[in-house]
Structure formats: structure tokens, C-alpha cells
Scaffold this motif. Structure first.
Motif, PDB file in Angstrom:
ATOM      1  N   GLN A  23     -42.267 -10.780  38.437  1.00 36.07           N
ATOM      2  CA  GLN A  23     -40.937 -10.545  39.058  1.00 36.07           C
ATOM      3  C   GLN A  23     -40.410  -8.934  38.723  1.00 36.07           C
ATOM      4  OE1 GLN A  23     -38.270 -13.909  40.052  1.00 36.07           O
ATOM      5  NE2 GLN A  23     -39.131 -14.328  38.135  1.00 36.07           N
ATOM      6  N   VAL A  24     -40.114  -8.264  39.517  1.00 31.47           N
ATOM      7  CA  VAL A  24     -39.675  -6.932  39.142  1.00 31.47           C
ATOM      8  C   VAL A  24     -38.037  -6.867  39.363  1.00 31.47           C
ATOM      9  CG1 VAL A  24     -39.685  -4.403  39.789  1.00 31.47           C
ATOM     10  CG2 VAL A  24     -41.446  -5.582  40.073  1.00 31.47           C
ATOM     11  N   GLN A  25     -37.101  -6.969  38.286  1.00 31.48           N
ATOM     12  CA  GLN A  25     -35.914  -7.028  38.422  1.00 31.48           C
ATOM     13  C   GLN A  25     -35.017  -5.837  38.043  1.00 31.48           C
ATOM     14  OE1 GLN A  25     -34.154 -10.390  36.808  1.00 31.48           O
ATOM     15  NE2 GLN A  25     -32.086  -9.755  36.502  1.00 31.48           N
ATOM     16  N   GLY A  26     -34.691  -5.143  39.144  1.00 29.89           N
ATOM     17  CA  GLY A  26     -34.040  -3.701  38.866  1.00 29.89           C
ATOM     18  C   GLY A  26     -32.730  -3.718  38.932  1.00 29.89           C
ATOM     19  N   GLU A  27     -32.079  -2.571  38.413  1.00 31.67           N
ATOM     20  CA  GLU A  27     -30.439  -2.690  38.375  1.00 31.67           C
ATOM     21  C   GLU A  27     -30.100  -1.910  39.565  1.00 31.67           C
ATOM     22  OE1 GLU A  27     -27.143  -0.308  35.489  1.00 31.67           O
ATOM     23  OE2 GLU A  27     -29.303  -0.390  34.870  1.00 31.67           O
ATOM     24  N   ASP A  28     -29.152  -2.693  40.324  1.00 31.57           N
ATOM     25  CA  ASP A  28     -28.350  -2.104  41.435  1.00 31.57           C
ATOM     26  C   ASP A  28     -27.306  -1.063  41.068  1.00 31.57           C
ATOM     27  OD1 ASP A  28     -29.401  -3.536  43.658  1.00 31.57           O
ATOM     28  OD2 ASP A  28     -27.639  -4.748  44.118  1.00 31.57           O
ATOM     29  N   LEU A  29     -27.135  -0.261  41.772  1.00 30.34           N
ATOM     30  CA  LEU A  29     -26.117   0.774  41.620  1.00 30.34           C
ATOM     31  C   LEU A  29     -24.839   0.016  42.155  1.00 30.34           C
ATOM     32  CD1 LEU A  29     -27.750   4.218  42.576  1.00 30.34           C
ATOM     33  CD2 LEU A  29     -26.942   3.591  40.255  1.00 30.34           C
ATOM     34  N   PRO A  30     -23.636   0.586  41.469  1.00 32.13           N
ATOM     35  CA  PRO A  30     -22.384  -0.022  41.930  1.00 32.13           C
ATOM     36  C   PRO A  30     -22.073   0.830  43.221  1.00 32.13           C
ATOM     37  CG  PRO A  30     -22.119   1.062  40.133  1.00 32.13           C
ATOM     38  CD  PRO A  30     -23.556   1.108  40.267  1.00 32.13           C
ATOM     39  N   VAL A  31     -22.350   0.461  44.426  1.00 25.44           N
ATOM     40  CA  VAL A  31     -22.030   1.568  45.468  1.00 25.44           C
ATOM     41  C   VAL A  31     -20.662   0.859  46.041  1.00 25.44           C
ATOM     42  CG1 VAL A  31     -22.659   2.026  47.803  1.00 25.44           C
ATOM     43  CG2 VAL A  31     -24.360   1.749  46.170  1.00 25.44           C
ATOM     44  N   ALA A  32     -19.762   1.674  46.242  1.00 30.43           N
ATOM     45  CA  ALA A  32     -18.320   1.291  46.742  1.00 30.43           C
ATOM     46  C   ALA A  32     -18.371   0.627  48.125  1.00 30.43           C
ATOM     47  CB  ALA A  32     -17.270   2.235  46.733  1.00 30.43           C
ATOM     48  N   THR A  33     -19.239   0.998  49.043  1.00 25.72           N
ATOM     49  CA  THR A  33     -19.214   0.477  50.284  1.00 25.72           C
ATOM     50  C   THR A  33     -20.006  -1.024  50.462  1.00 25.72           C
ATOM     51  OG1 THR A  33     -21.296   1.686  51.006  1.00 25.72           O
ATOM     52  CG2 THR A  33     -19.001   2.608  51.348  1.00 25.72           C
ATOM     53  N   ASN A  34     -20.553  -1.219  49.181  1.00 19.31           N
ATOM     54  CA  ASN A  34     -21.183  -2.838  49.059  1.00 19.31           C
ATOM     55  C   ASN A  34     -19.929  -3.816  48.736  1.00 19.31           C
ATOM     56  OD1 ASN A  34     -23.752  -2.015  50.055  1.00 19.31           O
ATOM     57  ND2 ASN A  34     -24.629  -1.873  47.896  1.00 19.31           N
ATOM     58  N   ARG A  35     -19.613  -4.248  49.628  1.00 17.66           N
ATOM     59  CA  ARG A  35     -18.137  -4.917  49.481  1.00 17.66           C
ATOM     60  C   ARG A  35     -18.038  -6.382  50.191  1.00 17.66           C
ATOM     61  NH1 ARG A  35     -13.608  -1.575  52.572  1.00 17.66           N
ATOM     62  NH2 ARG A  35     -12.421  -3.021  51.107  1.00 17.66           N
ATOM     63  N   VAL A  36     -16.896  -6.871  49.728  1.00 15.97           N
ATOM     64  CA  VAL A  36     -16.404  -8.343  50.145  1.00 15.97           C
ATOM     65  C   VAL A  36     -15.131  -8.136  50.656  1.00 15.97           C
ATOM     66  CG1 VAL A  36     -15.933 -10.855  49.470  1.00 15.97           C
ATOM     67  CG2 VAL A  36     -17.625  -9.782  48.410  1.00 15.97           C
ATOM     68  N   THR A  37     -14.764  -8.562  51.860  1.00 11.55           N
ATOM     69  CA  THR A  37     -13.721  -8.513  52.585  1.00 11.55           C
ATOM     70  C   THR A  37     -13.569  -9.824  53.033  1.00 11.55           C
ATOM     71  OG1 THR A  37     -14.908  -7.402  54.699  1.00 11.55           O
ATOM     72  CG2 THR A  37     -13.861  -6.098  53.031  1.00 11.55           C
ATOM     73  N   LEU A  38     -12.269  -9.972  54.075  1.00 12.54           N
ATOM     74  CA  LEU A  38     -12.094 -11.140  54.740  1.00 12.54           C
ATOM     75  C   LEU A  38     -12.327 -11.263  56.298  1.00 12.54           C
ATOM     76  CD1 LEU A  38      -8.498 -12.086  53.436  1.00 12.54           C
ATOM     77  CD2 LEU A  38     -10.869 -13.039  52.445  1.00 12.54           C
ATOM     78  N   ASP A  39     -13.344 -12.422  56.594  1.00 14.95           N
ATOM     79  CA  ASP A  39     -13.710 -12.318  58.074  1.00 14.95           C
ATOM     80  C   ASP A  39     -12.434 -12.543  58.868  1.00 14.95           C
ATOM     81  OD1 ASP A  39     -14.694 -13.822  60.482  1.00 14.95           O
ATOM     82  OD2 ASP A  39     -16.546 -12.758  59.473  1.00 14.95           O
ATOM     83  N   SER A  40     -12.308 -12.007  59.889  1.00 15.37           N
ATOM     84  CA  SER A  40     -11.178 -12.202  60.968  1.00 15.37           C
ATOM     85  C   SER A  40     -11.361 -13.451  61.848  1.00 15.37           C
ATOM     86  CB  SER A  40     -11.113 -10.913  61.857  1.00 15.37           C
ATOM     87  OG  SER A  40     -12.368 -10.790  62.573  1.00 15.37           O
ATOM     88  N   GLU A  41     -12.448 -14.031  61.768  1.00 19.05           N
ATOM     89  CA  GLU A  41     -12.628 -14.996  62.544  1.00 19.05           C
ATOM     90  C   GLU A  41     -13.229 -16.403  61.895  1.00 19.05           C
ATOM     91  OE1 GLU A  41     -15.195 -14.068  65.778  1.00 19.05           O
ATOM     92  OE2 GLU A  41     -13.806 -12.454  66.596  1.00 19.05           O
ATOM     93  N   GLU A  42     -14.089 -16.477  61.078  1.00 14.19           N
ATOM     94  CA  GLU A  42     -14.751 -17.670  60.394  1.00 14.19           C
ATOM     95  C   GLU A  42     -13.962 -18.198  59.200  1.00 14.19           C
ATOM     96  OE1 GLU A  42     -18.187 -20.178  60.446  1.00 14.19           O
ATOM     97  OE2 GLU A  42     -17.846 -18.357  61.549  1.00 14.19           O
ATOM     98  N   VAL A  43     -13.926 -19.475  59.468  1.00 10.11           N
ATOM     99  CA  VAL A  43     -12.924 -19.990  58.029  1.00 10.11           C
ATOM    100  C   VAL A  43     -13.779 -21.226  57.627  1.00 10.11           C
ATOM    101  CG1 VAL A  43     -10.954 -19.637  59.583  1.00 10.11           C
ATOM    102  CG2 VAL A  43     -11.846 -21.616  59.981  1.00 10.11           C
ATOM    103  N   ASP A  44     -13.340 -21.695  56.467  1.00  7.67           N
ATOM    104  CA  ASP A  44     -13.809 -22.721  55.890  1.00  7.67           C
ATOM    105  C   ASP A  44     -13.426 -24.266  56.108  1.00  7.67           C
ATOM    106  OD1 ASP A  44     -11.478 -23.283  54.486  1.00  7.67           O
ATOM    107  OD2 ASP A  44     -11.934 -22.233  52.585  1.00  7.67           O
TER     108      ASP A  44
END
Length: 554
Positions: A395-416
């Protein structure tokens, strides 16, 4: 509205790797802890490899992906990732294989090394974290071979390294022929008895859980001792909101998933350890007066810099038996020959090459890791005889860059299942990371051919390019840093905005490194817990913005 209320010194949200470590270490010091977990205990006898169809069940009823399981304790994740998460006592450690590498000293100063795409230095060094790595290793009983010349010294393990067998020896010989660094892998898997836990029997089905408690998941390591200390662990408790008053966290409201009743906990300190998707989700859901964009988010950093790992899996079949179906499922050896940045390669950061095993007969017929399936009909038997037991995974396990646009937000429709908003993940692999893994794939192929006669190959390609991103290592999104402008927490995992709100899961990791993150996130959690124990009265009474100043011993 809340129907009942309780008080505690520290409220911990999440019973996974970070939450378990914090709960146990705080309760060692006599601090009263309540921990809320939205899942339940998982009976190890329900794990797939206790019955004959385990190889099918581990990707069916026991799927690693929350969106595939659809269990009521899970929450859906929208967007373009396929996260591996687990709601339950132990969290994602119920799904992991116990790989236990540490971050390297260089991983803590990537801002100084290259500073690409918002990369910053950690506010701590490897040397700051090393004592807490050692504490955590002892709590879990890590197996290792000491003396790796490519890493700082480490203490003796509880037992010797897990067996590499013919597979590890074969690929190791290939690394030797090329003059590349390699070493038997550290694993949080017992090779000696420990407190009722049995050593590994080398069955090879680690990612399906362990009925022997050989794998150091949090439910069999930290939690028994935390409960013995008096920690109040409440399962099926889904946190709806963290409450804030007068600039400090005051506790949380949670929903009993079994009855629907709402309950309130008041606490002097709140610790969030809900993983790198669940933690930003909860902080964003906790928007309230004075915190319109969510808690600890005045700078807009909550949810940003999501990292997985850039990844590729290369399958190789040799002309002789390697017996890769024996031994632990996780890495049996690794090479970090190409770990450090060398810009002559056309990218920054580096990767690890991890040598993995091949599981059982059904998995071999169904394509092992990369989909090379045995044909149906009269050719099946010959194909199977030529492939089963002759397989090696690199397996090749590479380091991800911490890109600001890769992100978590809240979905406006889906719920748990409780009606709370689902998290939405946006992730795109950076061109640097794509080049890194492609270069690593060529090195994996070179290593395999240096190891013997390869008769067949298959590859995943670079994950995240033409399929959902490989979200089994979730990092970033609430990173620790040096100033309130570049991060969510300070060096003690204390949020810049709220002095008694801490974050102790992999969301706090500043960079992703090129190794599995659990040992580092738990070491960081242990360090934060020791700080809270030492400075408890000061933190409870603190009204000013936290800083990165060193805390004197008390």
C-alpha cells in the motif's frame, strides 16, 4: 426541552479513541467524568469472522462505511467521500486493524519545511509528545521490535512484533536488494497475554474485529479501567447541542435515542471527541447567541482542512507460496525510504510503503484488494490455484495536504434518525497528492519485482480521483495551531474562543503525516487530559482567551 439534568466536573462527548483515553486518564486523578456515546456496546461475538461467511458479512451487514450500514446509531454523510466511521463504545477502533506507527519529528514542522496550501507547523514538537506516546503505548500493550534506525528510539513493547512470515521476509528481502529502509511494523495487537486479553492467533481477520480482545480497541483497553474508576458512560446518547453562557461551555443537551427523551448535563469542562466529521458537525450545530456560526468558529476554521490520506493499493502474485493469509491483517512491515520531502520528485511530502496480508479464500477469489476476480467456469480452479496464498499487498500511504476547501459543513436537507442535520463533506485530492501517490505506485512495483518473480498484478489506482475519497483516516477540521487566526485550538487542545472547551480527536491533528493516525491522536488526547488534571482549577476559573503559554506543574 430537557427532562432531567445532571452535573459533572468534565463532560466527554464520544467514547472512541480520544474520548476513552481522556475519560480514563482524568478519572485516574479523581475527576468526575460523564461520557456520552450515541452508539452502544458491541458484543464481540457478533463480529463477522465468528462464522463461516465472514468474508461476505464484513462488507455486507458489517460494512465499514456509515452510509452503507444505515444503522440507527449512525448518521448519514452527504458529499463526495465514503467515510469509515463507527458509533459505539470504542468508536472507529472497533473497525481498525491496530496499525501503530508514530508521526515522525519532521511531521510537526511542515509549515517550516514547505508551507504549501496553508500547511502550518504544529504548536508542539515530537519531543513534546513523545512521553505521551509512551504512556499510551503502555496502556494499550503495543507489540514492537525496537531499534528502527529510521525513527527516534521507542520503549520496549509489551511483546515482540507481530509475525511477518514468508510474506514479510520476501518483501523485506526486496527492500534490502534496493537498499531501502524497512522495519517490522508496530501494532496495537497483543503478542503476549495482558489482563484477560489473549495474544493474537494470527487468524488474519483483524478488520472484522477480534473476539480474543487481541486488538487494542478502546472498549477493551481504556474503557474497563475508566469504568472501574467510576466514569459514568451513557450509551445511546446523541448530543444535540453544547451549551454556552458568559463565554464558557456549560454542558450539553443530549437525546436518548431509545426513548427520544432530552437530557441536560452541566459541566465545568467539556471535551469533544466525536471524530473529524462528528466534532465539527456538533460545533456547527451548536450555533447560538454570541456564536452565530457555531462554537469556536469566529475565524471560520471549524470544518476546514479535512485530510484523509492519499492512497493506492498494489496487489502482486508471485510464483511461490507466501502464506499471506496467516498473521495480522494490518501492515507486517513498512518502508519509509521516501517519507521526507524531496522537491526534485515534483511534489512535497512523502509516503510510506506498507506490506499487508491477503485474507482468506473467498477474498482471494473475489479480487483481494484491487478487484482481480477469479473467472467463472472451467478456468476458475486453475486461476485460484495460481493466486491463493501467493499474494502480497503493498500500500502507498501518502500525506494529504491540509487544503482549506476540503471541509465539513452541515447539510441543508439530510438529517439523522433524531432529526439532526447530517454533515456534508467536500473533498478533492490535491494535484500534489496525486503526483505523490503515482510516484509511490512506481516504487511499490519496483519493490515487488526486486522481491521475486511476479506473475500477476492489479492496482486500485489513486483513490479519490475517479471514485469516492478513501475516508478511513479522518483528520483535521479543528486543528491545533499557533494563533487564533490559524487554528481552532491551542497547543493544549483548548479552543481559542472558549477556555473550558477542548477537542481531543483526530480533528485536532495539524498535518496528516504518511502513517496511520490513531497512536498520535491518542497521545495528543492523553497529553490534553494530563494538562486538564494539572490545571483543572485554573481552567474552570479562566475567563480570558486561552494562549499557547506553557503551563507550570501544579
Amino acid at each position: 426541552m430537557s427532562t432531567s439534568a445532571d452535573e459533572t466536573d468534565v463532560l466527554v462527548i464520544g467514547a472512541g479513541a480520544g474520548g476513552a483515553a481522556v475519560s480514563k486518564r482524568l478519572s485516574d486523578g479523581g475527576i468526575k467524568v460523564i461520557c456520552l456515546e450515541q452508539g452502544d456496546w458491541v458484543n464481540p461475538m457478533t463480529r463477522p469472522h465468528t462464522y463461516d461467511s465472514w468474508e461476505l458479512e464484513r462488507v455486507r451487514s458489517w460494512d465499514w462505511r456509515t452510509n452503507a450500514r444505515h444503522a440507527p446509531e449512525d448518521y448519514p454523510v452527504t458529499g463526495n467521500a465514503a467515510p469509515m466511521m463507527m458509533a459505539g463504545v470504542g468508536g472507529a477502533t472497533l473497525l481498525y486493524a491496530g496499525a501503530w506507527p508514530r508521526f515522525k519529528p519532521v511531521d510537526f514542522r511542515k509549515g517550516t519545511e514547505h508551507g504549501v496550501e496553508g500547511t502550518i507547523d504544529w504548536p508542539i514538537s515530537y519531543e513534546d509528545l513523545e512521553p505521551f506516546y509512551a504512556i499510551n503505548d503502555a496502556e494499550l500493550a503495543v507489540a514492537r521490535r525496537v531499534g528502527d534506525p529510521g525513527n527516534p528510539p521507542r520503549p520496549e513493547g509489551w511483546g515482540p512484533a507481530t509475525r511477518g512470515g514468508s510474506l514479510g521476509n520476501t518483501i523485506g528481502a526486496g527492500f534490502n536488494r534496493l537498499g531501502w529502509h524497512w522495519w517490522p511494523a508496530d501494532n496495537a495487537i497483543l503478542t503476549n497475554h495482558r489482563s484477560g486479553r489473549l495474544p493474537s492467533n494470527d487468524c488474519g481477520f483483524c478488520l472484522s474485529g477480534c473476539t480474543r480482545s487481541s486488538i487494542a480497541s478502546a472498549d477493551v483497553t481504556y474503557w474497563p479501567r475508566a469504568l472501574n474508576n467510576g466514569v459514568d458512560l451513557r450509551t445511546n446518547a446523541r448530543v444535540e447541542r453544547i451549551n454556552v453562557r458568559n463565554g464558557k461551555a456549560t454542558g450539553a443537551v443530549y437525546i436518548d435515542r431509545l426513548t427520544g427523551a432530552h437530557h441536560q448535563i452541566t459541566a465545568k469542562i467539556v471535551v469533544v471527541a466525536a471524530n473529524a466529521i462528528g466534532t465539527p458537525r456538533l460545533l456547527l450545530m451548536s450555533a447560538q447567541a454570541g456564536h452565530a456560526d457555531g462554537l469556536a468558529n469566529a475565524n471560520g476554521m471549524v470544518g476546514r482542512h479535512l485530510m484523509f490520506h492519499s492512497w493506492a493499493a498494489e496487489d502482486f502474485w508471485f510464483d511461490r507460496p507466501l502464506e499471506g493469509f496467516k498473521g495480522v491483517e494490518t501492515a507486517v512491515a513498512y518502508s519509509q525510504q521516501f517519507y521526507d520531502t524531496d522537491t526534485r520528485r515534483g511534489f512535497v511530502n512523502g509516503f510510506s510503503l506498507q506490506v499487508g496480508t491477503s485474507l482468506g479464500a473467498a477474498n482471494s477469489a473475489l479480487g483481494t484488494n484491487t478487484g482481480r476476480r477469479a473467472p467463472w467456469g472451467r478456468e476458475h480452479r486453475d486461476y485460484f490455484a495460481d493466486h491463493f496464498g501467493r499474494h502480497a499487498l503493498i500500500q502507498v500511504q501518502g500525506e494529504d495536504l491540509p487544503v482549506a476547501t476540503n471541509r465539513v459543513t452541515l447539510d441543508s436537507e439530510e438529517v439523522d434518525s433524531s432529526g439532526l442535520p447530517a454533515p456534508h463533506v467536500h473533498y478533492e485530492i490535491h494535484e500534489n497528492d496525486r503526483r505523490l501517490v503515482e510516484w509511490g505506485r512506481a516504487k511499490a512495483i519496483e519493490a515487488a519485482h526486486a522481491s521475486g518473480t511476479v506473475v500477476d498484478t492489479a492496482s486500485t489506482g489513486v483513490r479519490g480521483i475517479s471514485e469516492p475519497a478513501p475516508g478511513w483516516h479522518l483528520m483535521g477540521t479543528c486543528r491545533m495551531g499557533n494563533t487564533p487566526e490559524d487554528s481552532v485550538t491551542n497547543k493544549w487542545n483548548q479552543t481559542w474562543e472558549l477556555p473550558n472547551l477542548f477537542i481531543t480527536d483526530a480533528s485536532s491533528l495539524t498535518t496528516s503525516a504518511a502513517v496511520n493516525p490513531t497512536s498520535t491522536l491518542q497521545a495528543v488526547a492523553v497529553r490534553a487530559a494530563e494538562y486538564i488534571k494539572r490545571r483543572f482549577p485554573d481552567i474552570v476559573g479562566q475567563t480570558m482567551t486561552p494562549s499557547n503559554a506553557d503551563a507550570p506543574d501544579m
